[in-house]
Scaffold this active site. Sequence first.
Site, short mmCIF file in Angstrom:
data_model
loop_
_atom_site.label_atom_id
_atom_site.label_comp_id
_atom_site.label_asym_id
_atom_site.label_seq_id
_atom_site.Cartn_x
_atom_site.Cartn_y
_atom_site.Cartn_z
N ARG A 17 -58.21 -49.94 -72.49
CA ARG A 17 -57.46 -48.77 -72.86
C ARG A 17 -57.27 -47.60 -71.83
NH1 ARG A 17 -59.70 -47.87 -78.66
NH2 ARG A 17 -61.11 -49.24 -77.96
N LYS A 24 -63.73 -48.77 -66.00
CA LYS A 24 -63.92 -47.53 -66.72
C LYS A 24 -64.94 -46.89 -66.54
CE LYS A 24 -65.22 -48.14 -71.18
NZ LYS A 24 -64.87 -48.53 -72.70
N THR A 85 -72.30 -58.75 -76.39
CA THR A 85 -73.26 -57.79 -75.89
C THR A 85 -74.75 -58.41 -75.88
OG1 THR A 85 -73.38 -57.10 -78.23
CG2 THR A 85 -72.25 -55.48 -76.86
N GLY A 146 -70.84 -51.55 -86.37
CA GLY A 146 -71.82 -52.17 -86.91
C GLY A 146 -72.68 -50.98 -87.83
N GLU A 161 -71.75 -56.47 -88.19
CA GLU A 161 -70.61 -56.03 -87.55
C GLU A 161 -69.65 -55.64 -88.72
OE1 GLU A 161 -70.30 -54.93 -83.96
OE2 GLU A 161 -72.41 -54.93 -84.48
N ALA A 385 -55.79 -7.93 -37.60
CA ALA A 385 -54.94 -8.41 -38.47
C ALA A 385 -53.98 -9.35 -37.80
CB ALA A 385 -54.07 -7.37 -39.47
N TYR A 392 -54.19 -26.12 -31.45
CA TYR A 392 -53.55 -27.48 -31.34
C TYR A 392 -52.35 -27.49 -30.43
CZ TYR A 392 -51.45 -31.96 -33.51
OH TYR A 392 -51.20 -33.16 -33.55
N SER A 410 -54.78 -6.44 -33.11
CA SER A 410 -54.00 -6.97 -34.02
C SER A 410 -53.10 -8.04 -33.53
CB SER A 410 -53.42 -6.10 -34.94
OG SER A 410 -54.18 -5.33 -35.78
C1 UD1 Z 1 -71.34 -52.70 -80.60
C2 UD1 Z 1 -72.43 -52.99 -81.41
C3 UD1 Z 1 -72.07 -52.40 -83.00
C4 UD1 Z 1 -72.32 -50.75 -82.76
C5 UD1 Z 1 -71.36 -50.20 -81.35
C6 UD1 Z 1 -71.54 -48.87 -81.07
C7 UD1 Z 1 -72.78 -55.58 -80.92
C8 UD1 Z 1 -72.32 -56.84 -81.37
N1 UD1 Z 1 -71.93 -54.52 -81.83
O1 UD1 Z 1 -69.98 -52.82 -80.92
O2 UD1 Z 1 -73.14 -52.72 -83.82
O3 UD1 Z 1 -72.03 -50.29 -83.80
O4 UD1 Z 1 -71.54 -51.05 -80.30
O5 UD1 Z 1 -70.74 -48.50 -80.27
O6 UD1 Z 1 -73.17 -55.25 -79.91
N2 UD1 Z 1 -70.23 -55.15 -73.05
C9 UD1 Z 1 -70.39 -55.93 -72.07
N3 UD1 Z 1 -70.41 -57.23 -71.84
C10 UD1 Z 1 -69.69 -58.01 -73.15
C11 UD1 Z 1 -69.54 -57.09 -74.21
C12 UD1 Z 1 -69.79 -55.86 -74.11
O7 UD1 Z 1 -71.07 -55.52 -70.81
O8 UD1 Z 1 -69.76 -59.12 -73.23
C13 UD1 Z 1 -70.60 -53.66 -72.91
C14 UD1 Z 1 -69.28 -53.06 -72.91
O9 UD1 Z 1 -68.63 -52.70 -71.93
C15 UD1 Z 1 -69.82 -51.58 -73.52
C16 UD1 Z 1 -70.79 -52.14 -74.52
O10 UD1 Z 1 -71.30 -53.53 -73.94
O11 UD1 Z 1 -70.13 -50.75 -72.80
C17 UD1 Z 1 -70.60 -52.53 -76.11
O12 UD1 Z 1 -69.68 -53.35 -76.34
P1 UD1 Z 1 -68.22 -52.91 -77.15
O13 UD1 Z 1 -67.41 -54.59 -77.35
O14 UD1 Z 1 -67.61 -51.84 -77.30
O15 UD1 Z 1 -69.20 -53.30 -78.67
P2 UD1 Z 1 -68.74 -52.89 -79.98
O16 UD1 Z 1 -67.98 -53.96 -80.51
O17 UD1 Z 1 -68.26 -51.53 -80.00
#
Ligand code: UD1
Length: 470
Positions: A17, A24, A85, A146, A161, A385, A392, A410
């Site tokens: 986004r 990002k 995550t 979550g 979640e 002034a 150059y 000046s």
């Molecule tokens: C996650 C939490 C959720 C919490 C929320 C808060 C999980 C499953 N859920 O959800 O409970 O309320 O954060 O913001 O953890 N990322 C990676 N690799 C991946 C997936 C994500 O590096 O495979 C990074 C993303 O870039 C981001 C962070 O992990 O910085 C969180 O990922 P995102 O997908 O935003 O998690 P949410 O679904 O928002």
Amino acid sequence: MNAPLAAVVLCAGKGTRMKSEMAKVLHPLLGRPMAWYPITRAFEAGCQQVVAVVGHQAEQVKTTLAKAFEGQPLAFAVQQQQRGTGDAVASARAALTGFSGAVLILYGDVPLLTADTLSRLVAAFRAGKGPLAMVSCRPGDPTGYGRVLRGPGGRVEGVVEHKDATPQQRLIQEINAGLYVADARFLWGALETLTPQNAQGELYLTDIVAKAAKEGEVAVVEADPREVEGVNDRAELAERAELLRARINKRHMQAGVTLTDPASTFIDEGVEIGPDTVIGPSVTISGECEIGSGVTIGQGSVLVHTTIGDGTDVKPYSVFEDAVVGPRCQVGPFARVRPGSVLDEGVHLGNFVETKKTRLKKGAKANHLAYLGDAEIGAGTNVGAGTITCNYDGVNKHQTVLGDGVFVGSDTQLVAPVKVGDGAFIAAGSTITDDVPAGALALSRTAQTNKEGWAERRKKVLEGMAKKKD
Ligand code: UD1
Ligand code: CA
């Protein structure tokens, strides 16, 4: 003794986004890439090792962060596919081989997290008996997050979640902020048992909360929701920047700096400003800047990578870039101090004066309308002034060297390379192409002739011509 700390910072997400070629977590916020903030907070919290998990635009992210944290123990782990995550944190395991202690888990796109919340989280973990502590908060609208599941007596039992939650669970207002600290052995073990049996088919890091709750009590620290909000698009980036900026401005004000209008003042992270300095409205101070004490920075001025000495007065609308300004100088209004400009103590640069790769020694003055490029201006020298260094020749740049106590009349052009000795005088309107010895007067203009009564004679001639036409 407290167990050692390490941190895993998740930076692998795509950030669709943002609609950007740039990863990002590298988008700048007050002069630093977004991920700089959580990584810095982790080091401040005492982490002996920080691992950034990268994935999308991995090379770009690695290169930029490695440079920003040169000399600090920041390592990288690559998450090949974004499988959730839980998988992201697991990919940091190899980089932490041999580490035993507690692991902080932070997000690279959550820049507003404060040192205070982190230290409360670590303290709660150390005081508790469980293998995990986490951060929760209560935002106005918990949709999408979550939810923290609590059992009898408020004991944390897990996190569900939003997409997996029942309508009942969706009524829970306390959400998981996504920031944790966990015992390393527990963490790696728990991550091995994750399965993607959920609405998103991902390996949820959040599933470790229920596992921790089985081993002991999960400590929860509540934070201000604004502090744990991430960045998903550029509108959110601007909102986070706004808050960060207010924090930075407040820090300076509390340290003795007057900001006439904090709402229009933009000071980057890392800028240093001495006490009793007054910063006017609409001033921007960005990059690596160091401003002394008792300095005045007038309205609308812009400073980039610039040092300003104690007691210097910068009048409105002056622009500096890669410059070093000494103490007790007077600059502007409307001065342009370009890269490589060095102003020694007590130098005066007035309106519409431009300098580039030029040093003005102690007490030198150029008060109006001048261009000084590739030059050295001696102590106490006065540049009149309209003086211009013709530095150059269309191909190469050349030096102009003025000695101490020189008087440049000046509207002088100094055609470089050229040298003017100490105490020399240059007559106004001269074009100086040859060196001037010390103490000499240089004059290079045609001698003046006065024609008595000329104006009256001309008038008559013109009037005669007009009559003939009638
Ligand atoms: C996650 C939490 C959720 C919490 C929320 C808060 C999980 C499953 N859920 O959800 O409970 O309320 O954060 O913001 O953890 N990322 C990676 N690799 C991946 C997936 C994500 O590096 O495979 C990074 C993303 O870039 C981001 C962070 O992990 O910085 C969180 O990922 P995102 O997908 O935003 O998690 P949410 O679904 O928002
Ligand atoms: Ca998120």
